[in-house]
Design a protein around this motif. Structure first.
Motif, PDB file in Angstrom:
ATOM      1  N   ALA A 134       0.844  -1.188   0.000  1.00 21.54           N
ATOM      2  CA  ALA A 134       0.000   0.000   0.000  1.00 21.54           C
ATOM      3  C   ALA A 134       0.879   1.237   0.000  1.00 21.54           C
ATOM      4  O   ALA A 134       1.684   1.432   0.901  1.00 21.54           O
ATOM      5  N   LEU A 135       0.708   2.047  -1.052  1.00 18.86           N
ATOM      6  CA  LEU A 135       1.454   3.287  -1.163  1.00 18.86           C
ATOM      7  C   LEU A 135       0.498   4.449  -0.905  1.00 18.86           C
ATOM      8  O   LEU A 135      -0.554   4.535  -1.536  1.00 18.86           O
ATOM      9  N   GLY A 136       0.857   5.327  -0.015  1.00 18.33           N
ATOM     10  CA  GLY A 136       0.020   6.487   0.254  1.00 18.33           C
ATOM     11  C   GLY A 136       0.453   7.657  -0.611  1.00 18.33           C
ATOM     12  O   GLY A 136       1.645   7.852  -0.844  1.00 18.33           O
ATOM     13  N   VAL A 137      -0.505   8.413  -1.125  1.00 18.50           N
ATOM     14  CA  VAL A 137      -0.197   9.652  -1.829  1.00 18.50           C
ATOM     15  C   VAL A 137      -0.899  10.761  -1.055  1.00 18.50           C
ATOM     16  O   VAL A 137      -2.122  10.779  -0.979  1.00 18.50           O
ATOM     17  N   VAL A 138      -0.123  11.663  -0.453  1.00 22.80           N
ATOM     18  CA  VAL A 138      -0.753  12.708   0.356  1.00 22.80           C
ATOM     19  C   VAL A 138      -0.427  14.092  -0.203  1.00 22.80           C
ATOM     20  O   VAL A 138       0.542  14.273  -0.940  1.00 22.80           O
ATOM     21  N   GLY A 139      -1.253  15.022   0.171  1.00 21.15           N
ATOM     22  CA  GLY A 139      -1.081  16.399  -0.266  1.00 21.15           C
ATOM     23  C   GLY A 139      -2.406  17.111  -0.114  1.00 21.15           C
ATOM     24  O   GLY A 139      -3.430  16.488   0.130  1.00 21.15           O
ATOM     25  N   GLU A 140      -2.372  18.439  -0.267  1.00 21.92           N
ATOM     26  CA  GLU A 140      -3.592  19.200  -0.069  1.00 21.92           C
ATOM     27  C   GLU A 140      -4.353  19.339  -1.383  1.00 21.92           C
ATOM     28  O   GLU A 140      -3.861  18.953  -2.446  1.00 21.92           O
ATOM     29  N   SER A 141      -5.534  19.918  -1.322  1.00 19.21           N
ATOM     30  CA  SER A 141      -6.345  20.005  -2.534  1.00 19.21           C
ATOM     31  C   SER A 141      -5.583  20.784  -3.616  1.00 19.21           C
ATOM     32  O   SER A 141      -4.895  21.750  -3.324  1.00 19.21           O
TER      33      SER A 141
END
Lengths: 325, 313, 293, 331
Positions: free
Chosen positions: A46-53
């Motif tokens: 499982a790879l997470g991709v995070v960041g804001e809108s």
């Protein structure tokens, strides 16, 4: 469970959106939504991709699935190049890569019964004949924790959490190896969110599913993912194993994200003492490092040169001039 | 402002060109020999040949097309087949009457439709709402010639309040205005209906919006909430609807002019039809299409006035 | 997982399922009244030979210009023809033209609109531009021009009115399709590898039919009105065939001889218009989930 | 603004026995049951719960903004700055709203009127309640925009909402709510629609302003992390009931109601790897609410007595810490 074998390999993925705006004479505006993004996902990982809108995280998923055509880069799934795949190859790829959406109400055809929705996917790909469809559908519903009778209902008859289960069942229908989960729990209440996360964890283990898990919620990513990619205005700013990045974030933006994330503990609550500033518009990102106007460590070089990704420890990369190339 | 208009006009050029081409094509798909259609089958071959030359039908099609475009660029709509007068002159002579009628109808539509729609939305299912719904249903249901005839029978033939034979040509302004009342009301009826409806539904929607809740949280009185906060937002769909139905208005203006026997484009169209004056018909098509294109530009500019989001991206 | 109990109906959510939509539609009564009126008129038109008291074309010079009487409810015209019978026979032409032209416009316009909205890009640009050009003419004037050029007969009337209806349906279908494309289920279908035709016609089309049907009922009114108006101007099915617009025209030419000549056929047209508008409004209220309850 | 002396009137907002009913399919159901609390000056009370728990309805009841046809206050008393809102006329309530009590909402994108300039929307309340001239109100609006730290405020007075980002719009909302220096501010999920970094800014701003203005804040949120950051006291709601009420630190040290515990256990954390324990089932709809304790259908501690509604009982050691649970209150 072997997580060594690479399943998905994304290289330098880019996409610019053009839109026409203006009055009385419209002008064309270009937005670099995704700008040279690279990452890999191993089998069952499982790879997470995070960041804001507006950071491009949802666009990445749509590009990799070819729901939108990319401008450049490559996406390899197993041995197949996705971006150049023929119609027939793409159809075969569809069985192995699926997507779960944020808003379960919008993700289901309101005119289609749940059983038909799941059955259609099976029939189109010839995975079940007319007689078996119902059995397979019921097995899928059971797997996501819904009763058999759900097959005869319309989507609007379900609650948000149940609709998300239906969306997950549909994604599983073709037996994929990889699921893009685009903010799958963001529209849900905390207690339902936990139910869905537990369900996804179980499916991941049972089916050896790989995930690209897109979320703005660091807590959810920390819980669900093993690796994480942090995006800011379409670019990767930091990437690496989850515990390392969350415990000792290197990029000032990741640090900001971490201290801003609410935590149900008065002693590590949101850190609120930092300077003002908002993400700039992706239409006209700042020169140099996109983050420099908000960065407490900004140097002259940050204002002119975009920092390349550099190695920073075991399996970690960061795009920041604070660290040696 | 003028620069905006110029730019917007420039954008309309491809549309205008396509519209003109369509008119050109349409007039030339007359089945059979156009000279027979125009002159009847009793005409001598010599007369037909003369007409053919006058119409330029002996030229190749592309050359006819070129001449047509060049003419229009010069503001020339050609000459009538029947009277041989320049069509532009005929149009200019009656255009003020049509504009007068249309503008009057538009004013009636807005002046009656907006208050009626607001009242209907404020007291939902109340008397005003009931009346507004009935009135707009009637407005939408009456074909212009039907309402025209009924108005004529009731107010001109029976009650004799207004002239049966139009006096729109009169130099006396009172007489001219008297001739305008029935036709303008007849034409305005449908506009009242459209505007009432969009105002009512727009207000109902606006009054449920978050910003209305904010205005109430601010402690504003209902009056300001309705007329300032809600109606300002409803102006946008009102402009849209007016722009959208200007075409219907122009079409109905033609019918209204026929029923009330007013001078105007409508009568000119009937003349052209009766006399099979295809040149005149073609000119009138160009004029009406041009009117719509201009109306669209005006609508776009009005958006800029009522919706700040349009102007400042 | 114990929340996997029977799916609870989500409260306060608008349901588009047939029963409740039907209930909402029929609550106001307008839709029912409108439908009954239209069905009644269709029946009268279909059985015109049986229903009409007289031959619509039979002239009786001794009985011309008689006002409404027990024998002639709507009176007689300058040729002594029974106006009621002419109105009944006229319904045939008016309704037929209206239905056929609207259906043609709906089918062609909706298909083109869905394709245009779904594919986007160059196809969409071209179709939108063409629609804009066609909509640059007032609908009535476009119809008038087409009939004038093609020649006034039944077939050309239908063709002309259908042509003016197409761009309106292209626009509605395209707009609704674009709105549907915003919804994730279209992307879900593509991710599942469904073909474009399947997505367009099995997933998008059923979801935009609400709007198309509402529009169709309102356009039916427009089509019938256009036919009547063209007949009134003198571009309808040529006399002596009775059509509503034509009868009104004859009455209008003899306006001072008898009000009944134009008023009764006018009322017939008005009745259809009201019925169709009631249907359109009823359907809109029933299918628009955003409509305040 | 100087700090107001803490007097007997330091209780800026008092709610006693508030019951709010909403209409579903022609029947009235109690969506908020017998809710009582007090918010003092300079204090932030957080009302926490998941969607449908009644927290937003409580806020709308206090403001008198319930949609009349489907919602009504059926019992209880609401006192704002000494004025009994439940007994007041609508005109009086109108005069209180935006003057003595302000509110900000969740959706900054839709809560501002898109066709009116920002400055005007801020100045409007001042003209309405303070009878200020247009010019004076505009000048004050600039000050308010500076107060909420909107950069180049004077230049943006005539800008429209769409020219502002979500975070900036929420600042405008705050400026609007604070225009007449109210004593009470209700913030209904003020940061839920914002990105986390912007959320942190807005929370910091709210905390600063509260100190400056001596505001009593009623914060409505679903996010326990936000609660831990800014609240002084916490009330947890479930199915219209207050199930636990406690000082903030006491709550996080010892969450006592089984629902509070479960809520915390269901929330993934940023600071450490966590094991999630989802709450089984879902919130029953109002018509399906069980009699007695409303949480019983999902509660692992359920006993026969739960069929009766438990009172909000103070815990032995702490009179400020109350819990509505037979099992936990008895222990």
């Amino acid at each position: 469970m072997s997580e060594n074998k690479t399943l998905l390999q994304v290289r330098d993925l880019s996409k610019t959106f053009l839109s026409r705006k203006g009055w009385p004479v419209p002008k064309t505006v270009a937005v670099r939504a995704v700008d040279g993004v690279s990452f890999e996902v191993g089998q069952g990982e499982a790879l997470g991709v995070v960041g804001e809108s507006g950071c491009g995280k949802s666009t990445v998923a749509r590009l990799a699935l070819r729901l939108i055509e990319a401008d450049g880069g490559s996406v390899r799934f197993g041995d197949t190049e996705v971006l150049g795949a023929s119609k027939a190859d793409l159809r075969r790829l569809r069985r192995r890569m699926q997507i779960v959406f944020q808003d379960p109400a919008s993700a289901l055809d309101p005119r289609q019964r749940v059983g038909e929705a799941l059955g259609e996917a099976l029939r189109v790909h010839g995975l079940a004949n007319r007689r078996d469809v119902r059995t397979v559908v019921e097995r899928l519903l059971d797997e996501v924790g819904l009763p058999k009778v759900a097959a005869d209902r319309f989507p609007h008859e379900f609650s948000g959490g149940q609709r998300q289960r239906i969306g997950i069942a549909r994604a599983l229908a073709l037996g994929p190896d990889l699921v893009f989960a685009d903010e799958p729990v963001s529209a849900l209440d905390v207690s339902v969110q936990a139910q869905i996360l537990v369900l996804l964890e179980r499916l991941k283990a049972e089916r050896n599913l790989a995930f690209v898990f897109i979320s703005h919620d660091l807590g959810v990513v920390r819980h669900f993912c093993r690796k994480v990619v942090v995006l800011y205005l379409g670019r990767v700013v930091e990437q690496g194993p989850v515990p390392d990045i969350f415990d000792t974030p290197l990029h000032p933006y990741t640090q900001l994200l971490k201290v801003s994330s609410p935590n149900p503990d008065p002693d590590t609550a949101v850190h609120m003492a930092f300077q003002e500033g908002e993400p700039p518009s992706p239409v006209n990102p700042p020169k140099g490092c996109h983050f420099h106007p908000r960065c407490p460590h900004a140097m002259d070089v940050c204002r002119s040169v975009y920092p390349s990704l550099r190695k920073a420890g075991d399996g970690r990369v960061v795009a920041c001039h604070l660290y040696p190339e | 402002m003028l620069r905006f208009v110029a730019k917007r006009l420039a954008l309309a050029i491809p549309t205008l060109w396509a519209v003109l081409t369509l008119v050109f094509v349409l007039v030339r798909i007359v089945p059979g020999d156009p000279t027979i259609v125009i002159l009847g089958d009793q005409a001598t071959p010599a007369a037909r040949e003369a007409l053919r030359q006058r119409l330029g039908l002996d030229q190749p099609l592309w050359s006819q097309y070129w001449d047509f475009m060049v003419q229009i660029l010069h503001g020339d709509l050609g000459r009538s087949l029947v009277t041989n007068r320049p069509i532009v002159d005929d149009v200019w002579a009656v255009l003020p009457f049509t504009i007068e009628l249309t503008v009057a109808a538009l004013i009636i539509g807005v002046a009656m439709g907006v208050p009626l729609g607001v009242l209907a939305a404020r007291k939902r299912d109340g008397f005003a709402d009931w009346f507004a719904r009935l009135f707009s249903l009637a407005g939408l249901s009456f074909p212009a010639f039907v309402s025209g005839i009924l108005l004529l029978i009731a107010f001109a033939v029976q009650l004799r309040w207004f002239p049966v034979i139009s006096t729109a040509n009169a130099t006396d302004p009172v007489e001219r205005l008297r001739a305008l009342v029935l036709p303008a009301f007849n034409l305005g009826l449908i506009m009242v209906a459209y505007v009432t409806r969009v105002t009512r539904s727009g207000m109902l929607k606006a009054l449920g919006e978050d910003y209305i809740r904010t205005a109430r949280a601010k402690g504003l009185p209902q009056r300001l909430i309705v007329w300032r906060h809600a109606l300002r937002n409803v102006l946008i769909p009102i402009v849209t609807v007016i722009g959208l139905y200007l075409g219907v208005l122009i079409g109905n203006a033609v019918v209204t002019e026929i029923v009330f026997n007013r001078p105007g484009l409508g009568k000119l169209i009937v003349t052209a039809l009766n006399q099979r004056d295809y040149a005149l018909l073609q000119g009138l098509m160009v004029v009406s299409a041009f009117a719509i294109v201009v109306a669209n530009i005006l609508t776009d500019l009005t958006y800029g006035l009522v919706d700040p989001r349009v102007k400042t991206q | 997982m114990s929340d996997a109990a029977a799916p609870a109906p989500a409260p306060a959510k608008v349901s588009l399922a047939a029963p409740s939509a039907w209930r909402r539609a029929t609550r106001s009564g307008g839709l029912v009244v409108g439908l009954l009126l239209v069905i009644g008129m269709i029946l009268v038109a279909a059985f015109a030979p049986q229903v009409a008291p007289y031959d619509p074309d039979a002239q009786d010079v001794l009985l011309n210009l008689v006002g409404p009487t027990a024998d002639h409810w709507f009176g007689t015209d300058a040729f002594g023809r029974d106006v009621l019978s002419r109105v009944i026979w006229g319904a045939r032409i008016s309704l037929f033209v209206g239905f056929v032209a609207t259906m043609a416009g709906v089918v062609f316009g909706t298909v083109v609109g869905v394709i245009s909205g779904y594919y986007g890009g160059k196809v969409d640009k071209a179709i939108t531009a063409a629609t804009d050009v066609l909509l640059s003419f007032p609908q009535l004037i476009m119809g008038l021009m087409l009939v004038a050029v093609l020649g006034p007969n039944l077939q050309n009337l239908i063709l002309a009115i259908a042509i003016t209806a197409v761009p309106a349906f292209v626009r509605v279908a395209r707009g609704s399709t674009l709105a549907m494309k915003e919804r994730d289920f279209v992307d879900a279908c593509r991710a599942l590898g469904y073909g474009d035709l399947r997505i367009m016609f099995l997933h998008v089309l059923p979801n935009i039919m609400d709007e198309v049907v509402v529009m169709a009922s309102l356009w039916l009114a427009t089509a019938i009105r256009t036919e009547a108006t063209l007949s009134f101007i003198g571009l309808g099915v040529p006399p002596p065939t009775a059509t509503w617009g034509g009868i009104v025209r004859e009455g209008f030419d003899n306006l001072l001889d008898g009000w009944w000549l134009s008023v009764f056929p006018s009322l017939a047209i008005l009745l259809v218009m009201i019925a169709l508008n009631l249907i359109g409004d009823g359907l809109r209220d029933a299918t628009d989930p955003r409509a305040p309850q | 603004m100087s700090a107001a002396p803490i007097t007997a009137a330091s209780e800026a907002l008092q709610v006693e026995g508030l019951t709010t009913s909403i209409r579903i399919a022609g029947h009235w159901f109690d969506a908020v049951r017998d809710v009582s609390f007090t918010v003092r000056q300079r204090e932030t009370l957080a009302l926490v719960g998941e969607s449908g728990c009644g927290k937003s309805l409580t806020a709308l009841s206090i403001m008198g903004l319930l949609p009349g046809a489907v919602g009504r206050v059926s019992k209880g008393r609401i006192v704002v700055d000494g004025v009994d809102m439940t007994a007041a006329t609508e005109a009086k309530r109108e005069a209180m709203r935006g003057d003595r009590i302000g509110m900000i909402f969740q959706e900054p994108m839709t809560s501002l009127n898109p066709v009116l300039p920002i400055g005007f929307q801020i100045a409007e309340g001042l003209m309405q309640h303070r009878g200020m001239s247009k010019d004076a109100a505009r000048k004050r609006a600039v000050q308010l925009m500076e107060l909420v730290r909107i950069p180049s405020a004077a230049d943006r007075l005539d800008a429209y909402p769409h020219q502002f980002s979500g975070g900036m719009r929420q600042r405008v909302m705050i400026a609007m709510a604070l225009a007449c220096s109210p004593r009470v501010l209700i913030a209904d999920e003020p940061t839920t629609a914002l990105d986390v970094t912007i959320q942190a800014q807005v929370l910091a701003l709210l905390a600063d302003l509260q100190k400056q203005e001596g505001l009593a804040v009623l914060l409505i949120t679903h996010n326990l992390g936000v609660v831990a950051s800014v609240a002084d006291r916490v009330m947890v709601m479930y199915g219209g009931d207050v199930v636990e009420s406690a000082p903030m630190r006491a709550f996080f040290q010892a969450p006592t109601h089984p629902y509070s515990e479960a809520l915390l256990a269901a929330m993934p954390r940023v600071d450490r790897a966590s094991k999630l324990a989802p709450i089984p089932g879902q919130v029953p709809t109002l018509p399906d609410m069980p009699a007695g304790c409303r949480y019983q259908s999902r509660c692992p501690l359920r006993i026969a007595k739960c069929a009766e509604r438990p009172p909000l009982t103070p815990l032995g050691g702490d009179p400020e810490h109350g819990v509505r649970c037979w099992v936990r209150a008895g222990a």
